[in-house]
Structure formats: C-alpha cells, structure tokens
Design a protein around this motif. Structure first.
Motif, PDB file in Angstrom:
ATOM      1  N   ASP A 314      46.808  53.238  29.327  1.00 14.84           N
ATOM      2  CA  ASP A 314      46.474  52.202  28.328  1.00 14.84           C
ATOM      3  C   ASP A 314      47.152  51.008  28.348  1.00 14.84           C
ATOM      4  O   ASP A 314      46.648  50.058  27.821  1.00 14.84           O
ATOM      5  CB  ASP A 314      46.207  52.961  27.217  1.00 14.84           C
ATOM      6  N   TYR A 315      48.362  51.200  28.460  1.00 11.74           N
ATOM      7  CA  TYR A 315      49.269  49.898  28.222  1.00 11.74           C
ATOM      8  C   TYR A 315      49.152  48.912  29.337  1.00 11.74           C
ATOM      9  O   TYR A 315      48.830  49.315  30.559  1.00 11.74           O
ATOM     10  CB  TYR A 315      50.593  50.518  28.565  1.00 11.74           C
ATOM     11  N   VAL A 316      48.966  47.693  29.017  1.00 15.56           N
ATOM     12  CA  VAL A 316      48.805  46.545  29.771  1.00 15.56           C
ATOM     13  C   VAL A 316      50.210  46.024  30.251  1.00 15.56           C
ATOM     14  O   VAL A 316      51.144  45.253  29.233  1.00 15.56           O
ATOM     15  CB  VAL A 316      47.889  45.350  29.013  1.00 15.56           C
ATOM     16  N   GLY A 317      50.404  45.755  31.136  1.00 16.01           N
ATOM     17  CA  GLY A 317      51.740  45.489  32.030  1.00 16.01           C
ATOM     18  C   GLY A 317      51.580  43.865  32.455  1.00 16.01           C
ATOM     19  O   GLY A 317      50.625  43.361  32.675  1.00 16.01           O
ATOM     20  N   GLU A 318      52.836  43.839  33.365  1.00 15.63           N
ATOM     21  CA  GLU A 318      52.744  42.506  34.278  1.00 15.63           C
ATOM     22  C   GLU A 318      51.977  42.575  35.396  1.00 15.63           C
ATOM     23  O   GLU A 318      51.736  43.901  36.083  1.00 15.63           O
ATOM     24  CB  GLU A 318      54.069  42.247  34.516  1.00 15.63           C
ATOM     25  N   ALA A 319      51.417  41.874  36.339  1.00 16.14           N
ATOM     26  CA  ALA A 319      50.836  41.703  37.645  1.00 16.14           C
ATOM     27  C   ALA A 319      51.803  42.597  38.538  1.00 16.14           C
ATOM     28  O   ALA A 319      53.025  42.058  38.416  1.00 16.14           O
ATOM     29  CB  ALA A 319      50.388  40.399  37.908  1.00 16.14           C
ATOM     30  N   ASP A 320      51.084  43.231  39.307  1.00 17.45           N
ATOM     31  CA  ASP A 320      51.701  43.698  40.556  1.00 17.45           C
ATOM     32  C   ASP A 320      50.867  43.857  41.599  1.00 17.45           C
ATOM     33  O   ASP A 320      49.542  43.595  41.648  1.00 17.45           O
ATOM     34  CB  ASP A 320      52.165  45.271  40.214  1.00 17.45           C
ATOM     35  N   GLN A 321      51.252  44.409  42.870  1.00 18.34           N
ATOM     36  CA  GLN A 321      50.409  44.301  44.072  1.00 18.34           C
ATOM     37  C   GLN A 321      50.376  45.512  44.536  1.00 18.34           C
ATOM     38  O   GLN A 321      51.373  46.567  44.528  1.00 18.34           O
ATOM     39  CB  GLN A 321      50.985  43.466  45.319  1.00 18.34           C
ATOM     40  N   LEU A 322      49.448  46.271  45.205  1.00 14.76           N
ATOM     41  CA  LEU A 322      48.986  47.445  45.965  1.00 14.76           C
ATOM     42  C   LEU A 322      48.356  46.829  47.214  1.00 14.76           C
ATOM     43  O   LEU A 322      47.321  46.457  47.333  1.00 14.76           O
ATOM     44  CB  LEU A 322      48.266  48.391  45.064  1.00 14.76           C
ATOM     45  N   THR A 323      48.808  47.456  48.194  1.00 15.86           N
ATOM     46  CA  THR A 323      48.408  47.277  49.851  1.00 15.86           C
ATOM     47  C   THR A 323      47.632  48.907  50.132  1.00 15.86           C
ATOM     48  O   THR A 323      48.407  49.764  50.119  1.00 15.86           O
ATOM     49  CB  THR A 323      49.517  46.905  50.657  1.00 15.86           C
ATOM     50  N   ILE A 324      46.498  48.534  50.621  1.00 13.94           N
ATOM     51  CA  ILE A 324      45.752  49.690  50.879  1.00 13.94           C
ATOM     52  C   ILE A 324      44.957  49.207  52.447  1.00 13.94           C
ATOM     53  O   ILE A 324      44.717  48.077  52.576  1.00 13.94           O
ATOM     54  CB  ILE A 324      44.968  50.086  50.189  1.00 13.94           C
ATOM     55  N   SER A 325      45.028  50.407  53.247  1.00 12.80           N
ATOM     56  CA  SER A 325      44.185  50.163  54.479  1.00 12.80           C
ATOM     57  C   SER A 325      42.586  50.596  54.390  1.00 12.80           C
ATOM     58  O   SER A 325      42.516  51.640  53.740  1.00 12.80           O
ATOM     59  CB  SER A 325      44.608  50.915  55.884  1.00 12.80           C
ATOM     60  N   ILE A 326      41.751  50.143  54.973  1.00 14.20           N
ATOM     61  CA  ILE A 326      40.317  50.492  55.089  1.00 14.20           C
ATOM     62  C   ILE A 326      40.135  51.347  56.261  1.00 14.20           C
ATOM     63  O   ILE A 326      40.414  50.933  57.338  1.00 14.20           O
ATOM     64  CB  ILE A 326      39.509  49.346  54.932  1.00 14.20           C
ATOM     65  N   TYR A 327      39.921  52.563  56.154  1.00 12.40           N
ATOM     66  CA  TYR A 327      39.741  53.748  57.110  1.00 12.40           C
ATOM     67  C   TYR A 327      38.279  53.499  57.734  1.00 12.40           C
ATOM     68  O   TYR A 327      37.419  52.989  56.843  1.00 12.40           O
ATOM     69  CB  TYR A 327      39.880  55.100  56.658  1.00 12.40           C
ATOM     70  N   GLU A 328      38.202  53.997  58.849  1.00 19.70           N
ATOM     71  CA  GLU A 328      36.916  54.080  59.679  1.00 19.70           C
ATOM     72  C   GLU A 328      36.006  55.005  58.842  1.00 19.70           C
ATOM     73  O   GLU A 328      36.258  56.237  58.354  1.00 19.70           O
ATOM     74  CB  GLU A 328      37.130  54.294  61.136  1.00 19.70           C
ATOM     75  N   GLY A 329      34.636  54.534  58.726  1.00 22.21           N
ATOM     76  CA  GLY A 329      33.896  55.558  57.993  1.00 22.21           C
ATOM     77  C   GLY A 329      33.904  55.631  56.369  1.00 22.21           C
ATOM     78  O   GLY A 329      33.261  56.632  55.846  1.00 22.21           O
ATOM     79  N   SER A 330      34.855  54.864  55.678  1.00 22.20           N
ATOM     80  CA  SER A 330      35.143  54.956  54.300  1.00 22.20           C
ATOM     81  C   SER A 330      33.857  54.162  53.697  1.00 22.20           C
ATOM     82  O   SER A 330      33.097  53.457  54.357  1.00 22.20           O
ATOM     83  CB  SER A 330      36.316  54.530  54.092  1.00 22.20           C
ATOM     84  N   GLN A 331      33.924  54.275  52.343  1.00 17.45           N
ATOM     85  CA  GLN A 331      32.757  53.819  51.581  1.00 17.45           C
ATOM     86  C   GLN A 331      32.952  52.372  51.415  1.00 17.45           C
ATOM     87  O   GLN A 331      32.166  51.557  51.046  1.00 17.45           O
ATOM     88  CB  GLN A 331      32.559  54.381  50.172  1.00 17.45           C
ATOM     89  N   LEU A 332      34.144  51.917  51.637  1.00 18.99           N
ATOM     90  CA  LEU A 332      34.424  50.304  51.484  1.00 18.99           C
ATOM     91  C   LEU A 332      34.006  49.569  52.874  1.00 18.99           C
ATOM     92  O   LEU A 332      33.894  48.472  52.647  1.00 18.99           O
ATOM     93  CB  LEU A 332      36.252  50.036  51.499  1.00 18.99           C
ATOM     94  N   ALA A 333      34.118  50.041  54.089  1.00 21.32           N
ATOM     95  CA  ALA A 333      33.995  49.567  55.072  1.00 21.32           C
ATOM     96  C   ALA A 333      32.538  49.093  55.429  1.00 21.32           C
ATOM     97  O   ALA A 333      31.390  49.772  54.764  1.00 21.32           O
ATOM     98  CB  ALA A 333      34.163  50.491  56.193  1.00 21.32           C
ATOM     99  N   ASP A 334      32.208  48.054  55.889  1.00 20.66           N
ATOM    100  CA  ASP A 334      30.968  47.324  56.156  1.00 20.66           C
ATOM    101  C   ASP A 334      30.262  46.918  54.827  1.00 20.66           C
ATOM    102  O   ASP A 334      29.093  46.877  54.843  1.00 20.66           O
ATOM    103  CB  ASP A 334      30.082  48.155  56.870  1.00 20.66           C
ATOM    104  N   HIS A 335      31.085  46.530  53.686  1.00 21.57           N
ATOM    105  CA  HIS A 335      30.369  46.272  52.326  1.00 21.57           C
ATOM    106  C   HIS A 335      30.930  44.996  51.998  1.00 21.57           C
ATOM    107  O   HIS A 335      32.087  44.618  52.362  1.00 21.57           O
ATOM    108  CB  HIS A 335      30.556  47.342  51.277  1.00 21.57           C
ATOM    109  N   GLN A 336      30.177  44.228  51.350  1.00 20.42           N
ATOM    110  CA  GLN A 336      30.910  42.845  50.670  1.00 20.42           C
ATOM    111  C   GLN A 336      31.537  43.109  49.437  1.00 20.42           C
ATOM    112  O   GLN A 336      31.384  44.379  48.793  1.00 20.42           O
ATOM    113  CB  GLN A 336      29.567  41.983  50.309  1.00 20.42           C
ATOM    114  N   VAL A 337      32.593  42.358  49.082  1.00 18.76           N
ATOM    115  CA  VAL A 337      33.698  42.484  48.039  1.00 18.76           C
ATOM    116  C   VAL A 337      32.797  42.877  46.738  1.00 18.76           C
ATOM    117  O   VAL A 337      33.216  43.675  46.110  1.00 18.76           O
ATOM    118  CB  VAL A 337      34.630  41.339  48.115  1.00 18.76           C
ATOM    119  N   LYS A 338      31.732  42.025  46.604  1.00 22.46           N
ATOM    120  CA  LYS A 338      30.911  42.091  45.247  1.00 22.46           C
ATOM    121  C   LYS A 338      30.233  43.437  45.266  1.00 22.46           C
ATOM    122  O   LYS A 338      29.572  43.762  44.073  1.00 22.46           O
ATOM    123  CB  LYS A 338      30.125  40.720  45.163  1.00 22.46           C
TER     124      LYS A 338
END
Length: 396
Positions: A314-338
């Motif tokens: 619940d605590y709101v902190g400072e901005a940070d970054q997270l790097t992730i890879s998109i795997y073949e066949g995942s729900q993220l692949a072939d979809h628009q950001v929106k």
C-alpha cells in the motif's frame, strides 16, 4: 552452521556478497538499475565462492532472480563470479567441492531409470516445499518463546542427534562423499528422514543459513536409496549407484528451487566433470515437470512473498524500473499496449526490440522477444513482478 545444524553456507555467502555489491553501489552513488546489477553481481560472486561454481552462480542469478538473460545482468554476474572463484582457487586450491570419484558412464539403455528417478525426486521435492513453507506456523504457535529465540529449539534437538549420529549432521558435504559406501536401503532411508525433518526445523527457526547444500545432500541420499533399491532388485549394477547420487542432487535441486539450468551447471562444476550433462538434464527436467504438475512453486519466490506485508504493497514510494522479456506464446505477445491490463502505477517507458529502442504509445504492438522497461513504484516491485508473470502465461 558451525554447530552442526542442517544448514548450508551458500545462503549467507550470497547475502554477504550482495551486501558488498550494494555497498559498492552506494559508495559510487550508482543509479537504482546499476545498484541492482551490482547487488546481483555480488550475490553471484558469493555463491561462486561458496561452491567453486562461477557458471552456476551466474546462472542462479539470471534464472532465479532476474528471470531473463539480460546481457547487462549476466555479463556482470559472470565477471564477478569468475573473479570470486579465481581468488578462492588461489587461496584454498582448485579441488572441486564434491570431488566424487566415478568411472562409468550411465548406459543409454538404462535411461528409463532416470525417468523414474526424476518423478520420484519431483514428488519428494513438492513435499519438502510444503513442509518448509508451513512448518513456520508451528514456531508461531509457541507463545513462551519470542521469534529471536526460536533457534534454541533446533539447537536442543541437535545435542542427542550429534551424540548418536555425529557423521550425519551439518550441511552434508562429507556425508555425500561417503554415501557410496552405505549399501543398506533401510539405513539410507532413516538418514534421509533425519535430514529432511531436521532441515525444515533448522531453516524455519530463522537462524542464518542456506538450503542449497542440505537440498543437495537430500538429493544424494534419495539417489542412493533409489539406486541401492534397484541393485537389490537386480535391475542396476552396483557401480552405477554413484552416478545416480550425482544426478539426484541436480534433480531435487531443480524440483525445489525450480532452476534446472542452475542445477545442471552447479552439479557439473561441484563434481568437477562435464561427462554426465545428458543424464543430469534428463533427471532435472523430469523432476521439474513432475513438481510443476503437483502444484510446486519456486521456493525462494514463495519465501520472499511470505515476508511481504500488505503495508509494503500500500505504501507509495519513488519511481523505479523493472525490465521484463516477452516470451513466445505469452498473453502479452501480439497485443497492443492499450489492450493489456497493466498493474496499477505501471508505465511502459521503452521497448527494446533487437537493436532498436521504441518509445511506445497505446497502439504499439508488443512482439515475442521484446524487452520492456517498466516504470513502477519502488515499493510495488514484487507485486508488479507477480502480476506480470501471470500475464506472461501462455494463451488459452
């Protein structure tokens, strides 16, 4: 650890190494991303120093901590691990940590044994995960002792165990090296039951110690139990039991920690031989799959999740970054950001696609192989990672 409790040295070594990495980052006022890379480098170096396994140390960080093969991470982790191993080798010598003597390759016609062994290890690994994650509730129900005194319980249990079985206590390094001399299945089973129960009691007490070496010891015991049982049935040559001891260390590690590549490389380096990579891979993959089918989860992620509180989320902190890879066949692949249901307080900053860096908008299409740089709340890092992991699951 020195008292003989069933704990390993790799956990504290990883923590000490990562602390040094964090200290270097703070000393040079590194960015948050560079600080995490340095912390990971220190952790890989600590594991490499503890086990003499630079490749295993780097692979553990990539496979278990970051979950992607970012060059920035694995190059630094490997460089630190190699340097740590170089220093340790010059000070303590180059003998492998588990210099197990074996002279016979495992015959290809006996590989059906590896399938059975892998399934057996996956089942036991799931039981160990369950015990490790649930026995802590027993400690919480002891009202007379505060949390910081729970270590007294395994210390008291240790006294009679060490008195009657002095050769079976500790992390298990010497026990592994002597297993090939024990041919009685019932004795091996009793030693294993002692090791698995006391390992859970020791670790859940909160005392500082790791579970790498105890897991490897239990795996070696299970390999000896299975191998000797097959020898008694006339289905296996006695000289091949030592091979199963080696393979089982990787198999149980793969099942419990859910890091098969790390398991294979770690055991190959600790034993000091690359001659058994194929059977190591077979046992590790089978154990991993069986554990997955039984509902197993990566033990370190589960332990970390248990430490996270609702207040942290619940605590709101400072901005940070997270790097992730998109795997073949995942729900993220072939979809628009929106079209993606991103976690709260998460912004897609950059998409690394091959040699190009793309500043996305809502209509940008995500592709398998993309590397996403997300801007997140630093106190939501674990929560965002878990939600992104669920989004990465294969499409129905």
């Amino acid at each position: 650890i020195g008292s003989g409790l069933f704990l390993g040295r790799e956990g504290p070594s990883i923590q000490l190494g990562s602390t040094v990495g964090q200290g270097v980052a703070q000393g040079f006022k590194a960015s948050k991303t560079d600080s995490r890379v340095l912390l990971a480098t220190g952790a890989a170096s600590g594991l490499s120093a503890a086990f003499g396994a630079p490749l295993g140390g780097a692979m553990f960080i990539v496979e278990e901590v970051f979950h992607n093969f970012s060059p920035r991470v694995w190059l630094n982790a490997l460089a630190g691990a190699i340097m740590a191993n170089f220093v340790v080798s010059n000070v303590f010598g180059q003998t492998p940590v588990l210099a197990i003597d074996y002279k016979h390759s495992f015959p290809i016609l006996q590989y059906w044994q590896l399938l059975l062994l892998g399934a057996f290890l996956g089942l036991i690994g799931r039981f160990y995960q369950w015990g490790l994650l649930n026995f802590s509730h027993v400690y919480q129900k002891i009202p007379v002792l505060p949390r910081w005194l729970h270590g007294i319980i395994p210390a008291l249990i240790l006294v009679p165990v060490m008195y009657y079985f002095p050769g079976y206590v500790g992390g298990g390094n010497n026990l592994i090296l002597s297993l090939n001399q024990i041919h009685a299945v019932n004795v091996l089973v009793l030693i294993f039951l002692l090791r698995i129960s006391f390992s859970i009691v020791s670790y859940d007490s909160g005392l500082p110690g790791g579970i790498f070496l105890p897991i490897l010891t239990m795996g070696a015991l299970l390999g000896a139990v299975y191998g000797q049982f097959m020898v008694d049935l006339g289905l296996l040559d006695q000289k091949l039991v030592v091979n199963l001891i080696i393979f089982s260390m990787a198999g149980l590690f793969s099942a419990i920690v859910r890091s098969p590549f790390t398991a294979i490389m770690l055991i190959a380096e600790m034993v000091g031989s690359l001659l058994h990579l194929m059977p190591l891979a077979v046992v590790s993959v089978v154990a991993y799959v069986v554990n997955e089918l039984l509902g197993g989860v990566p033990i370190y992620e589960s332990l970390a999740g248990r430490m996270q509180t609702k207040e942290d989320n619940d605590y709101v902190g400072e901005a940070d970054q997270l790097t992730i890879s998109i795997y073949e066949g995942s729900q993220l692949a072939d979809h628009q950001v929106k079209d993606i249901a991103w976690p709260d307080r998460t912004l897609v900053r950059v998409i690394h696609r091959g040699q190009k860096d793309i500043i996305p908008n809502g209509n940008t299409k995500l592709l398998a192989g993309d590397l996403l740089v997300l801007e997140i709340d630093e106190n939501q890092r674990g929560l965002v990672y878990d939600k992104m992991a669920r989004l990465q699951e294969a499409k129905e």
